[in-house]
Design a protein around this motif. Sequence first.
Motif, PDB file in Angstrom:
ATOM      1  N   TYR A  33       0.851  -1.195   0.000  1.00 56.17           N
ATOM      2  CA  TYR A  33       0.000   0.000   0.000  1.00 56.17           C
ATOM      3  C   TYR A  33       0.883   1.241   0.000  1.00 56.17           C
ATOM      4  O   TYR A  33       2.054   1.209   0.377  1.00 56.17           O
ATOM      5  N   GLN A  35       0.581   5.369   1.253  1.00 52.97           N
ATOM      6  CA  GLN A  35      -0.229   6.282   2.063  1.00 52.97           C
ATOM      7  C   GLN A  35       0.445   7.640   2.120  1.00 52.97           C
ATOM      8  O   GLN A  35       1.627   7.765   2.436  1.00 52.97           O
ATOM      9  N   GLU A  36      -0.320   8.687   1.814  1.00 55.36           N
ATOM     10  CA  GLU A  36       0.176  10.057   1.915  1.00 55.36           C
ATOM     11  C   GLU A  36      -0.996  10.980   2.235  1.00 55.36           C
ATOM     12  O   GLU A  36      -2.153  10.654   1.975  1.00 55.36           O
ATOM     13  N   ASN A  41      -9.938   9.963   6.107  1.00 49.27           N
ATOM     14  CA  ASN A  41      -9.341   8.761   5.522  1.00 49.27           C
ATOM     15  C   ASN A  41     -10.038   8.379   4.217  1.00 49.27           C
ATOM     16  O   ASN A  41     -11.268   8.262   4.173  1.00 49.27           O
ATOM     17  N   ILE A  43      -9.685   5.510   1.025  1.00 48.88           N
ATOM     18  CA  ILE A  43      -9.047   4.289   0.521  1.00 48.88           C
ATOM     19  C   ILE A  43      -9.428   4.088  -0.935  1.00 48.88           C
ATOM     20  O   ILE A  43     -10.619   4.069  -1.281  1.00 48.88           O
ATOM     21  N   THR A  63      -4.126  13.517  -2.083  1.00 52.17           N
ATOM     22  CA  THR A  63      -3.374  13.564  -0.824  1.00 52.17           C
ATOM     23  C   THR A  63      -3.298  14.979  -0.250  1.00 52.17           C
ATOM     24  O   THR A  63      -2.965  15.147   0.920  1.00 52.17           O
ATOM     25  N   ASN A  67      -6.300  11.959   3.856  1.00 52.70           N
ATOM     26  CA  ASN A  67      -5.309  10.965   4.254  1.00 52.70           C
ATOM     27  C   ASN A  67      -5.539   9.756   3.361  1.00 52.70           C
ATOM     28  O   ASN A  67      -6.420   8.931   3.625  1.00 52.70           O
ATOM     29  N   THR A  68      -4.777   9.656   2.282  1.00 50.46           N
ATOM     30  CA  THR A  68      -5.115   8.769   1.168  1.00 50.46           C
ATOM     31  C   THR A  68      -4.290   7.489   1.168  1.00 50.46           C
ATOM     32  O   THR A  68      -3.061   7.526   1.247  1.00 50.46           O
ATOM     33  N   PHE A  69      -4.996   6.366   1.043  1.00 47.78           N
ATOM     34  CA  PHE A  69      -4.373   5.053   0.956  1.00 47.78           C
ATOM     35  C   PHE A  69      -4.752   4.417  -0.382  1.00 47.78           C
ATOM     36  O   PHE A  69      -5.917   4.465  -0.783  1.00 47.78           O
ATOM     37  N   ASN A 103      -5.024  -0.245  11.405  1.00 46.09           N
ATOM     38  CA  ASN A 103      -4.638   1.163  11.448  1.00 46.09           C
ATOM     39  C   ASN A 103      -5.621   2.025  12.248  1.00 46.09           C
ATOM     40  O   ASN A 103      -5.507   3.253  12.237  1.00 46.09           O
TER      41      ASN A 103
END
Length: 298
Positions: A33, A35-36, A41, A43, A63, A67-69, A103
């Motif tokens: 993954y 994440q930035e 949140n 996803i 981002t 809070n991007t995954f 998380n």
Amino acid sequence: MSDMLDLNFPKKNATEWLAAGKFFEFKKFQIFYIQEGRGQNLILLHGFPTSSWDYSKIFNGLTRYFNTFAIDFLGFGYSSKPTKHTYTLMEQTDIIEHFIEKNALKRVKFVFHDYAVSVGQEILARHLERKDRKYEIDGAVFFNGGLFPHLHRPTFKQKLLATPFLGAFLARFYDEKKFGVAFSDVFGKNTKPTEKEISVLWKLITYPSKILIPHKLLKYIPERRLHGDRWKNALLQTEVPLLFINGGEDPVSGSHLADEIERLPIKNKKLIRWPNIGHYPMWENPEESFKEIYEFLK
């Protein structure tokens, strides 16, 4: 939407994507993954047969506001690709929920595409059933994908690869050229991928050492039929706000799917139709995809 929204953001190449990413463990497998960002949140979940890099054209923009995954499913991209594994959409959903719980994400927004739309429907179904929820869903975006089995139109090559025994045999002859032809066919006529993009995507599909398992991953087609009613009901019954972005030129899940979404009494839905875009709106029309995701989820 504010005129101040920043649309001038760079795209990570596939090497930079890997370098910026991490792995978490699910059972004995390594799941990749990236994440930035910070804030709410978000996803991003991808389709078959590619990976989270599908979102690379809009990731750096998102981002700046979330809070991007972006996660590679098991068997895809930089994640583990066990060759003797039985892949299921249910297990892929378990992996995503494991990640959320690991998380401690208490509120989540999602973007789903293609293969991932079924994971999204299962997530919504579980969300409906649970009395004691470990996380809440504040919104979901669905790009083109097989939401309803009777409307899903897999390509001829996908049908062959999904065939028991024959699929395993044909997978041996699946190569970059064949992939490129089939991949381009689901794009809009004016938004085709370049040869360079196809080459990079092929490397991700077969990473790290020419692993070819499309016949195993395509087992999701009969799985969709098995859970079709459950997943349709999830869309009809959920209270989660839903945005559907549909590329109408997509032969797999294009305008015929959008017609069905328009017809069904789905609560809190918004439908956006782009008649000249194909199966990969976030790749073919990234700026507008970013704007619509931002506007809907923010």
